[in-house]
Design an enzyme around this catalytic site. Structure first.
Site, PDB file in Angstrom:
ATOM      1  N   TYR A  18      36.451   7.302  50.475  1.00  0.00           N
ATOM      2  CA  TYR A  18      36.561   6.857  51.866  1.00  0.00           C
ATOM      3  C   TYR A  18      36.006   5.456  52.096  1.00  0.00           C
ATOM      4  CZ  TYR A  18      37.527  11.800  52.619  1.00  0.00           C
ATOM      5  OH  TYR A  18      38.070  13.059  52.563  1.00  0.00           O
ATOM      6  N   HIS A  23      38.113   4.723  59.375  1.00  0.00           N
ATOM      7  CA  HIS A  23      37.210   5.744  59.913  1.00  0.00           C
ATOM      8  C   HIS A  23      35.753   5.442  59.560  1.00  0.00           C
ATOM      9  CE1 HIS A  23      37.637   9.231  62.307  1.00  0.00           C
ATOM     10  NE2 HIS A  23      37.565  10.164  61.396  1.00  0.00           N
ATOM     11  N   TYR A  69      29.964  14.500  56.151  1.00  0.00           N
ATOM     12  CA  TYR A  69      31.363  14.306  56.539  1.00  0.00           C
ATOM     13  C   TYR A  69      31.441  14.212  58.060  1.00  0.00           C
ATOM     14  CZ  TYR A  69      32.805  14.871  51.734  1.00  0.00           C
ATOM     15  OH  TYR A  69      32.946  14.691  50.382  1.00  0.00           O
ATOM     16  N   ASN A  71      33.149  15.384  60.527  1.00  0.00           N
ATOM     17  CA  ASN A  71      33.245  16.499  61.476  1.00  0.00           C
ATOM     18  C   ASN A  71      31.932  17.239  61.698  1.00  0.00           C
ATOM     19  OD1 ASN A  71      35.889  15.745  61.444  1.00  0.00           O
ATOM     20  ND2 ASN A  71      36.685  17.687  60.677  1.00  0.00           N
ATOM     21  N   ASN A 117      36.214  13.405  66.280  1.00  0.00           N
ATOM     22  CA  ASN A 117      35.491  14.577  65.774  1.00  0.00           C
ATOM     23  C   ASN A 117      34.018  14.303  65.502  1.00  0.00           C
ATOM     24  OD1 ASN A 117      37.705  16.293  65.910  1.00  0.00           O
ATOM     25  ND2 ASN A 117      38.393  15.783  63.844  1.00  0.00           N
TER      26      ASN A 117
END
Length: 203
Positions: A18, A23, A69, A71, A117
């Protein structure tokens, strides 16, 4: 002062998969701050994240990159607030926002998750929407609503293009300036500059 900025949290997803994605622009901002100011992050398992300290006295900040993460970001943020004894009002969350053009910033003292989220998790774990957040524009993948919905995941989990990189560099500089202004001036005064931030390339 009860509402003095004490903890800055950059939202993102851990792991090399990532790195550099839209994001993860919250992570990118704190990583750039660490590189410029010469400090480093360390793993803090009890806080479920990477933690650093910067500054001294009244200007001392704790910085956090949750490793849960996106979420489940709120679990790390809740643990950090409890550990350091800070309130949600002393928090600033750096978060990507697809509804804002790349290169723009938006500071808010409170509000809903807006479909994000990471913010949703933070609201759930803190039990309040009343915490400051700095939304960092990453732009939308399309203007058409149906196409936009279809491309949302690939867009936010995709990397910035080479053509976008100059704007990314400028907005990351803007985030660091925003943090300093919030420390010096407070949310309201700093917000005037932050919400008007607009590199020439996106005017």
């Amino acid at each position: 002062m009860a509402d003095v900025l004490r903890l800055v949290v950059g939202l993102g997803n851990p792991g090399t998969k990532y790195e550099g994605t839209r994001h993860n622009i919250g992570f990118m901002a704190l990583e750039q701050m660490a590189s410029r100011e010469g400090f480093s992050f360390r793993q803090q398992s009890k806080l479920h994240g990477l933690v650093a300290e910067h500054g001294i006295g009244e200007s001392r900040l704790r910085l956090l990159m949750p490793q849960t993460y996106m979420n489940d970001s709120g679990r790390s943020i809740r643990a950090a607030l409890d550990w350091f004894g800070f309130t949600p009002e002393q928090l600033l969350v750096l978060v990507d926002d697809m509804d804002i053009p790349l290169g723009r910033l938006r500071l808010r003292g409170q509000g809903s998750a807006g479909g994000h989220n990471g913010l949703r998790s933070t609201i759930q774990h803190l039990g309040t929407q009343a915490f400051p957040r700095l939304r960092i524009g990453i732009g939308a993948p399309a203007d058409n609503p149906a196409e936009r919905r279809a491309r949302t995941v690939s867009h936010v989990l995709g990397s910035f293009s080479r053509a976008e990189q100059p704007e990314v560099d400028v907005v990351l500089d803007g985030v660091l300036e925003a943090i300093q202004r919030i420390q010096r001036q407070g949310l309201d005064r700093a917000g005037n500059w932050i919400n008007g931030f607009c590199p020439a390339s996106v005017e």
